[in-house]
Scaffold this motif. Structure first.
Motif, PDB file in Angstrom:
ATOM      1  N   TYR A 123       0.823  -1.216   0.000  1.00 47.60           N
ATOM      2  CA  TYR A 123       0.000   0.000   0.000  1.00 47.60           C
ATOM      3  C   TYR A 123       0.854   1.261   0.000  1.00 47.60           C
ATOM      4  O   TYR A 123       0.424   2.293  -0.520  1.00 47.60           O
ATOM      5  CB  TYR A 123      -0.977  -0.052   1.172  1.00 47.60           C
ATOM      6  N   TRP A 124       2.059   1.186   0.568  1.00 44.39           N
ATOM      7  CA  TRP A 124       2.973   2.313   0.405  1.00 44.39           C
ATOM      8  C   TRP A 124       3.409   2.445  -1.050  1.00 44.39           C
ATOM      9  O   TRP A 124       3.548   3.560  -1.576  1.00 44.39           O
ATOM     10  CB  TRP A 124       4.191   2.148   1.311  1.00 44.39           C
ATOM     11  N   ILE A 125       3.623   1.295  -1.716  1.00 41.75           N
ATOM     12  CA  ILE A 125       3.960   1.335  -3.138  1.00 41.75           C
ATOM     13  C   ILE A 125       2.803   1.925  -3.939  1.00 41.75           C
ATOM     14  O   ILE A 125       3.005   2.756  -4.840  1.00 41.75           O
ATOM     15  CB  ILE A 125       4.302  -0.086  -3.646  1.00 41.75           C
ATOM     16  N   CYS A 126       1.568   1.512  -3.613  1.00 44.23           N
ATOM     17  CA  CYS A 126       0.391   2.066  -4.290  1.00 44.23           C
ATOM     18  C   CYS A 126       0.308   3.579  -4.090  1.00 44.23           C
ATOM     19  O   CYS A 126      -0.035   4.322  -5.023  1.00 44.23           O
ATOM     20  CB  CYS A 126      -0.878   1.401  -3.770  1.00 44.23           C
ATOM     21  N   THR A 127       0.605   4.030  -2.880  1.00 47.68           N
ATOM     22  CA  THR A 127       0.602   5.473  -2.611  1.00 47.68           C
ATOM     23  C   THR A 127       1.597   6.193  -3.495  1.00 47.68           C
ATOM     24  O   THR A 127       1.285   7.224  -4.120  1.00 47.68           O
ATOM     25  CB  THR A 127       0.933   5.740  -1.136  1.00 47.68           C
ATOM     26  N   GLY A 128       2.810   5.641  -3.564  1.00 52.04           N
ATOM     27  CA  GLY A 128       3.838   6.255  -4.395  1.00 52.04           C
ATOM     28  C   GLY A 128       3.480   6.261  -5.868  1.00 52.04           C
ATOM     29  O   GLY A 128       3.739   7.241  -6.584  1.00 52.04           O
ATOM     30  N   LEU A 129       2.861   5.178  -6.343  1.00 49.50           N
ATOM     31  CA  LEU A 129       2.460   5.118  -7.747  1.00 49.50           C
ATOM     32  C   LEU A 129       1.405   6.168  -8.074  1.00 49.50           C
ATOM     33  O   LEU A 129       1.446   6.810  -9.128  1.00 49.50           O
ATOM     34  CB  LEU A 129       1.931   3.724  -8.073  1.00 49.50           C
ATOM     35  N   CYS A 130       0.442   6.359  -7.156  1.00 47.46           N
ATOM     36  CA  CYS A 130      -0.594   7.380  -7.373  1.00 47.46           C
ATOM     37  C   CYS A 130       0.001   8.777  -7.390  1.00 47.46           C
ATOM     38  O   CYS A 130      -0.356   9.614  -8.233  1.00 47.46           O
ATOM     39  CB  CYS A 130      -1.668   7.277  -6.293  1.00 47.46           C
ATOM     40  N   VAL A 131       0.922   9.041  -6.471  1.00 49.83           N
ATOM     41  CA  VAL A 131       1.570  10.356  -6.432  1.00 49.83           C
ATOM     42  C   VAL A 131       2.369  10.582  -7.716  1.00 49.83           C
ATOM     43  O   VAL A 131       2.314  11.662  -8.320  1.00 49.83           O
ATOM     44  CB  VAL A 131       2.474  10.476  -5.191  1.00 49.83           C
ATOM     45  N   ALA A 132       3.117   9.553  -8.147  1.00 48.65           N
ATOM     46  CA  ALA A 132       3.915   9.686  -9.368  1.00 48.65           C
ATOM     47  C   ALA A 132       3.019   9.919 -10.585  1.00 48.65           C
ATOM     48  O   ALA A 132       3.306  10.771 -11.428  1.00 48.65           O
ATOM     49  CB  ALA A 132       4.769   8.437  -9.564  1.00 48.65           C
ATOM     50  N   GLY A 133       1.916   9.148 -10.681  1.00 46.96           N
ATOM     51  CA  GLY A 133       0.998   9.344 -11.802  1.00 46.96           C
ATOM     52  C   GLY A 133       0.382  10.727 -11.806  1.00 46.96           C
ATOM     53  O   GLY A 133       0.246  11.360 -12.856  1.00 46.96           O
ATOM     54  N   LEU A 134       0.016  11.219 -10.619  1.00 46.82           N
ATOM     55  CA  LEU A 134      -0.570  12.554 -10.517  1.00 46.82           C
ATOM     56  C   LEU A 134       0.438  13.624 -10.924  1.00 46.82           C
ATOM     57  O   LEU A 134       0.092  14.575 -11.640  1.00 46.82           O
ATOM     58  CB  LEU A 134      -1.042  12.795  -9.075  1.00 46.82           C
ATOM     59  N   VAL A 135       1.678  13.468 -10.498  1.00 44.34           N
ATOM     60  CA  VAL A 135       2.711  14.452 -10.850  1.00 44.34           C
ATOM     61  C   VAL A 135       2.899  14.507 -12.365  1.00 44.34           C
ATOM     62  O   VAL A 135       3.002  15.595 -12.959  1.00 44.34           O
ATOM     63  CB  VAL A 135       4.037  14.103 -10.144  1.00 44.34           C
ATOM     64  N   VAL A 136       2.934  13.340 -13.010  1.00 40.92           N
ATOM     65  CA  VAL A 136       3.112  13.324 -14.460  1.00 40.92           C
ATOM     66  C   VAL A 136       1.936  14.014 -15.153  1.00 40.92           C
ATOM     67  O   VAL A 136       2.120  14.806 -16.086  1.00 40.92           O
ATOM     68  CB  VAL A 136       3.269  11.882 -14.964  1.00 40.92           C
ATOM     69  N   LEU A 137       0.711  13.750 -14.693  1.00 37.46           N
ATOM     70  CA  LEU A 137      -0.463  14.382 -15.294  1.00 37.46           C
ATOM     71  C   LEU A 137      -0.436  15.898 -15.120  1.00 37.46           C
ATOM     72  O   LEU A 137      -0.830  16.647 -16.021  1.00 37.46           O
ATOM     73  CB  LEU A 137      -1.750  13.811 -14.686  1.00 37.46           C
ATOM     74  N   VAL A 138       0.004  16.347 -13.956  1.00 36.60           N
ATOM     75  CA  VAL A 138       0.055  17.787 -13.688  1.00 36.60           C
ATOM     76  C   VAL A 138       1.114  18.461 -14.547  1.00 36.60           C
ATOM     77  O   VAL A 138       0.897  19.537 -15.117  1.00 36.60           O
ATOM     78  CB  VAL A 138       0.308  18.046 -12.193  1.00 36.60           C
ATOM     79  N   VAL A 139       2.273  17.822 -14.658  1.00 36.63           N
ATOM     80  CA  VAL A 139       3.388  18.434 -15.381  1.00 36.63           C
ATOM     81  C   VAL A 139       3.136  18.443 -16.885  1.00 36.63           C
ATOM     82  O   VAL A 139       3.430  19.422 -17.573  1.00 36.63           O
ATOM     83  CB  VAL A 139       4.704  17.690 -15.053  1.00 36.63           C
ATOM     84  N   VAL A 140       2.573  17.332 -17.388  1.00 33.39           N
ATOM     85  CA  VAL A 140       2.351  17.204 -18.829  1.00 33.39           C
ATOM     86  C   VAL A 140       0.961  17.704 -19.156  1.00 33.39           C
ATOM     87  O   VAL A 140      -0.039  17.113 -18.753  1.00 33.39           O
ATOM     88  CB  VAL A 140       2.504  15.732 -19.269  1.00 33.39           C
ATOM     89  N   ARG A 141       0.879  18.774 -19.887  1.00 32.30           N
ATOM     90  CA  ARG A 141      -0.432  19.278 -20.305  1.00 32.30           C
ATOM     91  C   ARG A 141      -0.912  18.422 -21.451  1.00 32.30           C
ATOM     92  O   ARG A 141      -0.436  18.542 -22.584  1.00 32.30           O
ATOM     93  CB  ARG A 141      -0.359  20.756 -20.713  1.00 32.30           C
ATOM     94  N   ASN A 142      -1.869  17.552 -21.175  1.00 33.60           N
ATOM     95  CA  ASN A 142      -2.168  16.524 -22.149  1.00 33.60           C
ATOM     96  C   ASN A 142      -3.545  16.605 -22.755  1.00 33.60           C
ATOM     97  O   ASN A 142      -4.029  15.663 -23.326  1.00 33.60           O
ATOM     98  CB  ASN A 142      -1.991  15.137 -21.521  1.00 33.60           C
ATOM     99  N   GLU A 143      -4.212  17.727 -22.648  1.00 30.73           N
ATOM    100  CA  GLU A 143      -5.450  17.904 -23.415  1.00 30.73           C
ATOM    101  C   GLU A 143      -5.141  18.776 -24.625  1.00 30.73           C
ATOM    102  O   GLU A 143      -4.165  19.531 -24.658  1.00 30.73           O
ATOM    103  CB  GLU A 143      -6.532  18.556 -22.562  1.00 30.73           C
ATOM    104  N   ARG A 144      -5.987  18.673 -25.618  1.00 31.52           N
ATOM    105  CA  ARG A 144      -5.760  19.391 -26.870  1.00 31.52           C
ATOM    106  C   ARG A 144      -5.738  20.888 -26.618  1.00 31.52           C
ATOM    107  O   ARG A 144      -6.628  21.458 -26.003  1.00 31.52           O
ATOM    108  CB  ARG A 144      -6.870  19.046 -27.863  1.00 31.52           C
ATOM    109  N   VAL A 145      -4.695  21.534 -27.123  1.00 36.38           N
ATOM    110  CA  VAL A 145      -4.547  22.979 -26.998  1.00 36.38           C
ATOM    111  C   VAL A 145      -4.640  23.586 -28.397  1.00 36.38           C
ATOM    112  O   VAL A 145      -3.785  23.312 -29.248  1.00 36.38           O
ATOM    113  CB  VAL A 145      -3.192  23.353 -26.364  1.00 36.38           C
ATOM    114  N   PRO A 146      -5.667  24.366 -28.686  1.00 36.51           N
ATOM    115  CA  PRO A 146      -5.780  24.965 -30.039  1.00 36.51           C
ATOM    116  C   PRO A 146      -4.583  25.839 -30.349  1.00 36.51           C
ATOM    117  O   PRO A 146      -4.075  26.559 -29.483  1.00 36.51           O
ATOM    118  CB  PRO A 146      -7.083  25.783 -29.962  1.00 36.51           C
TER     119      PRO A 146
END
Length: 385
Positions: free
Chosen positions: A359-382
């Motif tokens: 569950y600590w690993i799961c916590t770290g994976l969620c934090v890492a995934g969230l950080v990547v989503l925040v850093v990478v602007r991944n919706e279409r930008v006109p």
């Protein structure tokens, strides 16, 4: 939406009938040893991922998505129909990397078809429609495993795979008789208005897919560890794990619909980020829990996490490639089997050291995934004119 709902229900029940019991089927009816079972459980999802990627690219090149749905359903019918009677390991492995790999494209291609229909009829409500259809798939998984257990109790795996074949036959009939072909998205040319051009570089797509893989790995790892964690660390019963999973599923379905309603009003990103944060909070809570009641109360966070990632993640990825819904949906849906494969060795590590570590690993994976989503602007930008 009604025929799509029936299609999703049929596909969901078919996969929910045999997937949870695949290892048991191989071990008992096929008499495969641990090495053969492990090899099968690695090769089969890898073939599904590769097959879905190839079909996803093909599906966006012309008005063929309905035919791909029919082909996937027929492949599933052939695969489950033959598995109902065949007990040779190598023949079953060949079916897994051919018929079942093709049938695996039904899930992403159904969402891609739904996206095109929703964009044509009511673009503003596309996220709600996708979330509603994802909820139908969740309902199918609520009914599928108990039905499979009943069929095993009354009969055998021939009954289980026979019932799955009937569901694939229903999906094929719905696609043949009830669905119309949708035109392929218009290709981007020099004359395409800038606001209509997708602006998602390849590295952005792959980083976003990696983020969803990080977020979906805990869905498998946490479930694998839960019965053992409850028994060894909390002094509970294995049956308590079933109650927790049932409670989470019951909460997940209305939450998924509610998030779909909220997603009709931007920003979608904020809802997804909040869901990922709920996942990190839930797994951290489990990692420090000393009483089962904490896990029961934490199922609200867990359900919010699953509803956001599973329900909104598809629309989020599709927003990156509005002219390639097949490719976008496949990139998202493949993150779950890849995450499931990553969860295997992580579970082995936790089993060797401490189940709380899972569950600590799961916590770290969620934090890492969230950080990547925040850093990478991944919706279409006109692009500016």
């Amino acid at each position: 939406m009604l025929p799509l709902g029936v299609l999703f229900l049929a596909v969901g029940i078919s996969t929910a009938l045999f997937n949870p019991f695949l290892a048991l089927f191989l071990s008992t009816d096929v008499d495969a040893g641990p090495v053969k079972v492990t090899f099968f459980l690695i090769v089969a999802p890898l073939a599904g991922v590769l097959g879905s990627l190839l079909i996803g690219r093909l599906s966006d090149r012309g008005p063929i998505r309905r035919r791909l749905l029919i082909g996937g359903a027929v492949a599933g019918l052939i695969g489950t129909g033959l598995t109902a009677v065949v007990r040779d390991y190598w023949v079953l492995l060949a079916l897994a990397v051919t018929a079942f790999a093709l049938a695996g494209s039904l899930f992403p291609q159904s969402f891609a078809y739904a996206r095109q229909v929703l964009e044509r009829d009511d673009p503003a409500r596309a996220p709600l429609g996708i979330s509603a259809l994802r909820t139908v798939f969740s309902l199918a998984w609520v009914a599928g495993p108990p039905l499979a257990a009943f069929l095993l109790h009354r009969g055998s795996f021939a009954w289980v795979y026979g019932a799955a074949a009937l569901m694939y036959a229903l999906a094929a009939l719905v696609a043949i008789g009830w669905l119309d072909e949708v035109p392929a998205p218009a290709p981007v040319t020099a004359d395409t208005p800038p606001d209509d051009r997708p602006d998602a570089p390849r590295w952005t797509l792959w980083l976003t897919a990696a983020a969803f893989t990080l977020l979906q790995t805990p869905l498998t790892l946490a479930v694998q560890a839960l019965p053992l964690f409850i028994r060894t660390d909390l002094g509970g019963e294995v049956s308590d794990a079933g109650l927790l999973l049932g409670l989470c599923a019951a909460l997940e379905i209305p939450l998924m619909l509610g998030l779909g309603v909220l997603a009709t009003r931007p920003p979608l990103r904020g809802l997804l980020f909040a869901g990922a944060a709920c996942g990190a909070a839930y797994y951290a809570l489990v990692a420090v829990a000393t009483d089962l009641w904490l896990l029961i109360g934490g199922q609200v966070l867990n359900a919010l996490f699953i509803a956001a990632v599973s329900g909104l993640g598809i629309s989020y990825m599709q927003n990156m490639l509005p002219r390639h819904p097949g490719r976008a949906t496949t990139l998202f849906t493949n993150s779950f089997p890849l995450g499931a494969m990553l969860a295997g060795p992580l579970f082995g590590l936790a089993q060797h050291l401490d189940y709380r570590l899972a569950y600590w690993i799961c916590t770290g994976l969620c934090v890492a995934g969230l950080v990547v989503l925040v850093v990478v602007r991944n919706e279409r930008v006109p692009r500016p004119v």
